[in-house]
Design an enzyme around this catalytic site. Structure first.
Site, PDB file in Angstrom:
ATOM      1  N   ASP A 356     -40.472  28.000  53.477  1.00 25.09           N
ATOM      2  CA  ASP A 356     -39.627  28.964  54.162  1.00 25.09           C
ATOM      3  C   ASP A 356     -39.000  28.304  55.394  1.00 25.09           C
ATOM      4  O   ASP A 356     -39.160  27.110  55.618  1.00 25.09           O
ATOM      5  CB  ASP A 356     -40.446  30.190  54.566  1.00 25.09           C
ATOM      6  CG  ASP A 356     -41.490  29.847  55.619  1.00 25.09           C
ATOM      7  OD1 ASP A 356     -41.488  30.463  56.679  1.00 25.09           O
ATOM      8  OD2 ASP A 356     -42.306  28.925  55.372  1.00 25.09           O
ATOM      9  N   HIS A 688     -42.138  24.058  45.967  1.00 27.23           N
ATOM     10  CA  HIS A 688     -41.636  25.334  46.502  1.00 27.23           C
ATOM     11  C   HIS A 688     -40.900  25.084  47.816  1.00 27.23           C
ATOM     12  O   HIS A 688     -41.502  24.706  48.822  1.00 27.23           O
ATOM     13  CB  HIS A 688     -42.809  26.286  46.714  1.00 27.23           C
ATOM     14  CG  HIS A 688     -42.417  27.603  47.313  1.00 27.23           C
ATOM     15  ND1 HIS A 688     -41.748  28.565  46.602  1.00 27.23           N
ATOM     16  CD2 HIS A 688     -42.579  28.103  48.554  1.00 27.23           C
ATOM     17  CE1 HIS A 688     -41.524  29.605  47.376  1.00 27.23           C
ATOM     18  NE2 HIS A 688     -42.023  29.346  48.574  1.00 27.23           N
ATOM     19  N   ASP A 739     -46.479  22.264  38.736  1.00 28.16           N
ATOM     20  CA  ASP A 739     -45.256  21.714  39.325  1.00 28.16           C
ATOM     21  C   ASP A 739     -44.124  22.699  39.041  1.00 28.16           C
ATOM     22  O   ASP A 739     -43.302  22.497  38.153  1.00 28.16           O
ATOM     23  CB  ASP A 739     -44.945  20.330  38.750  1.00 28.16           C
ATOM     24  CG  ASP A 739     -43.720  19.709  39.422  1.00 28.16           C
ATOM     25  OD1 ASP A 739     -43.399  20.113  40.553  1.00 28.16           O
ATOM     26  OD2 ASP A 739     -43.085  18.835  38.806  1.00 28.16           O
ATOM     27  N   GLU A 748     -46.239  24.074  47.270  1.00 31.60           N
ATOM     28  CA  GLU A 748     -45.362  24.102  48.436  1.00 31.60           C
ATOM     29  C   GLU A 748     -45.381  22.755  49.134  1.00 31.60           C
ATOM     30  O   GLU A 748     -46.317  21.967  49.012  1.00 31.60           O
ATOM     31  CB  GLU A 748     -45.805  25.203  49.407  1.00 31.60           C
ATOM     32  CG  GLU A 748     -44.783  25.481  50.499  1.00 31.60           C
ATOM     33  CD  GLU A 748     -45.067  26.784  51.231  1.00 31.60           C
ATOM     34  OE1 GLU A 748     -44.112  27.386  51.746  1.00 31.60           O
ATOM     35  OE2 GLU A 748     -46.231  27.197  51.280  1.00 31.60           O
TER      36      GLU A 748
END
Length: 879
Positions: A356, A688, A739, A748
Site C-alpha cells: 500500500d 503484492h 506467488d 507482499e
C-alpha cells in the site's frame, strides 16, 4: 501475539479485500470439476436469476455511470474512461443465497471493446463486503469463458455477484453472458508447481564457500549425485544422505554436499534420482548486482518525487506521488484524524511502506536503520567495502554531491521521520506521529499519483518517538562528515524525542486504528527504549544514556534481542541496539563490551546450528514450524546476526551459515522458489504491490529485480487473504506461500523486508570467493602516550600492483580522543570518524610504497588501535 507481528497484517487488510477482489491467478495448478451435485446425478440448483438475459436486465443492476442494456442476447454496459478504481463501475446481482462450507462454481462469458482488467467478486452486499471469491479477469475483444471455484465461508441469504469493471484508461463496452453460479462443486485442490526435486541455490555458490542442496525423494537409501558443468562434463560426484521427513514441508528428503568443487563458471546442475536441478553458477561475483538492485527498491518506493526513467527504466518511471497534485490530496499539508490534533504538517517524502502507500514511522525506523547499518559496517568491519555504496555507485538522483549514495537514500526517509515530530508548543511536543496514510483503503492496482484519498496523521506514540530517537541519533554520527548542519538537526531531533518518550512512556497505538492502513500496535516498548539508548549513547557518550542501557531489563538478554524461534522485526528492535554497541566504537568498558559481543555470538551460534539442523539449511526455526508473516525478513535478520558475528570474530563458520541462509532464499527450499525477483530460474514476480501489479493489470510492470517476497506464512489461510484461504488450507509451514499479486499475507513486499536483504547482499558481495577479503594495503598504527594525551603515527603501504591516487584513509576513533596537531596529511574529525587525505607532495601511493603521517590527540593514557582502517573504502591488513 506471536513473536513476530506482521507489518502488513490482517489488521490492516481484513476489511479492504472484501472490496478489492484481488487476483486468483497463481503459479500452481487448480483442479476444479464442474458444478455437479454431490452425488453426480443432477446439477445443483442455479443461484443466478436470468443469467442468460432472456428476460431482459432484471434483476441485474449497475452503477449510474455504467448503464446496461441487453444487446444480441448479452448484457452490455458502457463503461466510462478515467475511473480510478475497478469498483467505480459495477454490474451486479444481489440476493444470492450461500451455504457455509459449500463449494460453488461461477462461470460466465465476457468481452470488451477495449482491454479491461475486471474484478470478479462473490461477496457480502453491504459493508465490509467480505468476499468468498476475489478474482481478476482480463477481458479482451473476443468472448471468453471464465470459471472460478470457491467455498462459502458463512451462510448468507443476500450475497452479491459483482463484476467491477472500472479503472480502465479508455471507454469500453463490456458485455457478459451465460452467468451461472451452482453449488456442489468439488473444492479446488491447489498443487504448487515445485519443479525439480533437486533443490539448490539457483543463483549459485561462492567458489570457496559451502555448497549444499536438498533432494526430495521417497527413497530411504543413499542415492548417487553428480555435479555437471554446462558442457555435460561431471565435475564432482557423491552420494546423498537420507534425512527423513522435513517437518516444515512434510517432504521426505536427502541432503548432498559438493563444497569441495571449486571450479568456476555458469550453467552447473546437480543430477540425482533421475532428476536435474535448476542451473546455477559458481563465481565470486554472484551478488554484485543484488547489492545495487536491492537498494534501488527504496528509490522506486520514494514518495514525493518523480521516479526517473534514466535510473530505473521506462516501465518503472512514474510521476511524484502525494505532492498535492490532483487527484492526490497530498502529504504537504496533512490534517490529523478527527480529535487527534488541531494542526497540519508537511510530511512529504519518505518511502511507501509495502504493497500500500501508507508511511509508518515504526516500519520506516527499522528499515532506515538497517540501510544505515549497511553503510556503517563499511566503517567497522574488515571485510566490508564502501566503494560500491559511494557517490555515483547506486541508482539515486543525488549523484555528484560527495555523499555516499546509500546515505542519500536513507536521508529521504530520515527527513520524513523528522517531519512526523510533533512541533514545539503543541501537546505531546517532541513525540512522533505513528503513521500517515489514506482515510480509506486504496485500490489495487493504484499508481501513487492517482490516489484520490485524503491523507491523515494518526496519533503520536511512544514506539514511533523512540524509532525517531534511535534513527536520528545514528544519523547524527554518520552524516557529520558530509553535512554537519543536517547531522546537528538529527541530534537535536533524537534528544528531543528521547525526552518526550521518557515523559510519555506508555502512549501506545490502538489496535482498532486499522482503516486505510496498518495498525502497527505494540504494547511493549522496552525494546525501543533500549535501542534508542544504545544509539544515543554511541553517538553522544552521555552517561544518561549509558545508565538507561545498563538499567534496562533487556541488557544482556540474548532472547530479548535475538529470539531463538524468530528474529528482529519492527516490534522487536532491541537487537539493533546490541549490534550497534557490539560493532561501533563507544565508551562501554572492555568488560561491558565483551558481554554485549557475547550476546551476539551466542545468538549467532544458535542460528548457525539451525542451518546445520534444518534440512533446507535455513537459519530460522520457529516453534511448531509457525512460519511468521514476512518470514523471509526474519531469515535475513538472523543472517545479519551471523554476519556480525563473522565480522567480530573472523570465524568462517558464521559466514558459512550466512551463505546457507542465502541458499534457502534463492531456491534451496521446499517450493524450489527464489524469493527475490530476477534472481534464479524460478523467482517470485507477482508480489503484492499497488503499482508493480502486472498480474492484476497487464499494462503495469512486475516488481523490479531485487524485490523480496514476504515468504511462507503458516497463518495465511486464516488471515483474511482470499488467495491463501482458497489454496493453502492445511499447508505445511514452508509451503504456505503463493506467488500471487493478491496474496498479501505471503507475497507482499515491504521496506523492512528489503532492508535486511540489502545488508546481506552487501555482505555477500564483500565475501568475494568465500575465502575472505583480499587486501592491497597494510596499516601500522602506533600510539605513544604523554601527560594529557598521545602522539600517533600512521603508516600505510600499498601492497597491491596498481598505484593509488589520490588516497584517503578512514577509521573510527575509540574512546573520547580529540585530534589536535597533525602533520603530513590533511586530517579531519567528525565525532569518532577520522579521515586522512594526502598533501600535494604525497598524493600518489605507488605499488610497494608507503606514506607516514601523524597527529596528537587529547586523552589520558594511550590511544587505542582502531582495529579497522580503510584505504579508499577497502580494508587494510594491520601491520
Amino acid at each position: 501475539m506471536n513473536a513476530f507481528s506482521p507489518p502488513s497484517s490482517v489488521r490492516r487488510r481484513r476489511r479492504v479485500f472484501g472490496v478489492l477482489a484481488l487476483a486468483a491467478l497463481c503459479g500452481g495448478l487448480i483442479t476444479a470439476p464442474g458444478a455437479a451435485a454431490a452425488d453426480g446425478d443432477e446439477p445443483a440448483p442455479e443461484q443466478i436469476t436470468n443469467g442468460d438475459f432472456s428476460a431482459g436486465t432484471a434483476p441485474w443492476w449497475s452503477t449510474a455511470n455504467a448503464p446496461v442494456a441487453v444487446v444480441d442476447g448479452r448484457l452490455c454496459a458502457d463503461v466510462p474512461a478515467g475511473t480510478a478504481n475497478p469498483w467505480d463501475a459495477i454490474i451486479g446481482q444481489n440476493d444470492i443465497p450461500l451455504v457455509a462450507g459449500e463449494a460453488y462454481t461461477l462461470t460466465y462469458t465476457a468481452s470488451s471493446s477495449a482491454p479491461l482488467s475486471i474484478h470478479t467478486n462473490v461477496q457480502m452486499a453491504t459493508d465490509p463486503y467480505t468476499a468468498d471469491l476475489s478474482a481478476t479477469d482480463h477481458i479482451g475483444a473476443d468472448a471468453t469463458a471464465f470459471t472460478h471455484v470457491f467455498t462459502a465461508s458463512a451462510d448468507q441469504d443476500g450475497a452479491q455477484v459483482a463484476f467491477q469493471v472500472g479503472g480502465g484508461a479508455a471507454a469500453a463496452t463490456f458485455c457478459v453472458d451465460d452467468v451461472s453460479l451452482r453449488g456442489g462443486a468439488e473444492p479446488p485442490v491447489y498443487v504448487p508447481d515445485t519443479g525439480s526435486p533437486v533443490r539448490v541455490n539457483q543463483v549459485g555458490y561462492l567458489p570457496r564457500g559451502p555448497k549444499t542442496g536438498t533432494l526430495v525423494t521417497d527413497a530411504t537409501d543413499p542415492l548417487p549425485w553428480k555435479l555437471k558443468a554446462a558442457d555435460g562434463a561431471t565435475v564432482a560426484s557423491g552420494t546423498t544422505v537420507p534425512k527423513g521427513e522435513d517437518p516444515t514441508s512434510r517432504q521426505n528428503v536427502h541432503t548432498f554436499d559438493f563444497s569441495d568443487a571449486t571450479a568456476t563458471g555458469d550453467g552447473f546442475t546437480v543430477e540425482a534420482d533421475g532428476q536435474v536441478s535448476e542451473p546455477f553458477s559458481i563465481r565470486a561475483d554472484l551478488y554484485d548486482g543484488l547489492r545495487s538492485d536491492s537498494l534501488a527498491y527504496f528509490y522506486q518506493n520514494r514518495s514525493g518525487i518523480a521516479i526517473d526513467a534514466d535510473l530505473v527504466g521506462e516501465e518503472y518511471a512514474r510521476p511524484a506521488g502525494h505532492l498535492g497534485v490532483a487527484p492526490n490530496k497530498g502529504d504537504t499539508d496533512v490534517p490529523c484524524q478527527a480529535g487527534v490534533c488541531d494542526y497540519r504538517l508537511d510530511v512529504r517524502g519518505g518511502w511507501y511502506d509495502a504493497g500500500d502507500q501508507g508511511k509508518y514511522v515504526v516500519n520506516g525506523g527499522i528499515a532506515v536503520a538497517e540501510l544505515m547499518d549497511t553503510y556503517e559496517r563499511t566503517l567497522t568491519a574488515d571485510g566490508a567495502e564502501s566503494a560500491e555504496l559511494g557517490d555515483g555507485a547506486l541508482r539515486v538522483p543525488e549523484h555528484g554531491n560527495d555523499v555516499p549514495d546509500i546515505l542519500d537514500e536513507a536521508r529521504w526517509e530520515l527527513d520524513f521521520l523528522m517531519r512526523m515530530q510533533v512541533p514545539a508548543g503543541q501537546p505531546l511536543a517532541g513525540m512522533a506521529h505513528h503513521k500517515v496514510h489514506d482515510a480509506n483503503w486504496t485500490g489495487l492496482p493504484m499508481r501513487p499519483e492517482l490516489d484520490p484519498e485524503q491523507r491523515e496523521l494518526h496519533p503520536p506514540t511512544t514506539a514511533a518517538t523512540l524509532n525517531l530517537a534511535a534513527t536520528a541519533a545514528q544519523c547524527a554520527r554518520l552524516y557529520a562528515p558530509f553535512d554537519a548542519e543536517f547531522a546537528a538537526k538529527c541530534r537535536t531531533a533524537a534528544e528531543t524525542a528521547w525526552a518526550a518518550a521518557k515523559a510519555h512512556p506508555d502512549v501506545l497505538a490502538s489496535p482498532a486504528d486499522g482503516v486505510g492502513g496498518g495498525t502497527y500496535e505494540d504494547n511493549d516498548v522496552r525494546d525501543e527504549f533500549y535501542w534508542a539508548a544504545a544509539e544515543l549513547f554511541t553517538t553522544t557518550g552521555k552517561d544518561t544514556y549509558r545508565q538507561a542501557l545498563l538499567a534496562s531489563p533487556l541488557h544482556g538478554d540474548v532472547d530479548a534481542a535475538f529470539p531463538a524461534d524468530g528474529g528482529m522485526w519492527w516490534g522487536g528492535t532491541a537487537g539493533l541496539g546490541v549490534l550497534t554497541l557490539a560493532t561501533v566504537p563507544n565508551d562501554l568498558t572492555s568488560a561491558q563490551l565483551a558481554d554485549v559481543r557475547e550476546v551476539v555470538t551466542t545468538a549467532a551460534d544458535r542460528y548457525a546450528q539451525q542451518t546445520e539442523d534444518q534440512l533446507y539449511g535455513v537459519p530460522y526455526a520457529p516453534k511448531d514450524q509457525n512460519y511468521a508473516w514476512g518470514s523471509n525478513s526474519q531469515v535475513l535478520n538472523n543472517m545479519i546476526v551471523l554476519a556480525t558475528a563473522a565480522d567480530l570474530t573472523g570465524e568462517a563458520g558464521y559466514r558459512d551459515a550466512v551463505l546457507r541462509g542465502a541458499d534457502y532464499l534463492f531456491g534451496r527450499n521446499p517450493l524450489n522458489q527464489s524469493y527475490v525477483t530476477g534472481y534464479g530460474e524460478r523467482f517470485s514476480q507477482n508480489q503484492h504491490h499497488r503499482f508493480w501489479a502486472h498480474e492484476s493489470d497487464p499494462s503495469l510492470p512486475h516488481p523490479p529485480a531485487g524485490s523480496l517476497a514476504g515468504g511462507p506464512n503458516l497463518t495465511a489461510p486464516t488471515s483474511g487473504d482470499p488467495e491463501a484461504a482458497s489454496k493453502l488450507k492445511g499447508c505445511a509451514a514452508a509451503m504456505c506461500y503463493l506467488d500471487d499479486n493478491g496474496s498479501y499475507a505471503t507475497n507482499e513486499v515491504a521496506i523492512n523486508w528489503n532492508a535486511p536483504l540489502a545488508y546481506i547482499a552487501s555482505y555477500l558481495d564483500d565475501a568475494g570467493d568465500g575465502a575472505g577479503p583480499e587486501r592491497a594495503c597494510t596499516v601500522t598504527y602506533s600510539s605513544h602516550p604523554w601527560n594529557t594525551g598521545s602522539t600517533t603515527t600512521v603508516t600505510v603501504k600499498n601492497t597491491g600492483t596498481e598505484p593509488v591516487t589520490p588516497w584517503s584513509l578512514t577509521w573510527l576513533l575509540p574512546g573520547d580522543q580529540k585530534l589536535s596537531h597533525t602533520w603530513s596529511a590533511e586530517l579531519a574529525q567528525y565525532g569518532r570518524t577520522v579521515t586522512a587525505e594526502p598533501l600535494s607532495w604525497n598524493r600518489t601511493l605507488a605499488p610497494g610504497a608507503s606514506v607516514d603521517f601523524g597527529f596528537n590527540s587529547s586523552r589520558t593514557g594511550p590511544a587505542a588501535d582502531p582495529g579497522t582502517v580503510k584505504l579508499n573504502g577497502r580494508s587494510c591488513t594491520a601491520g
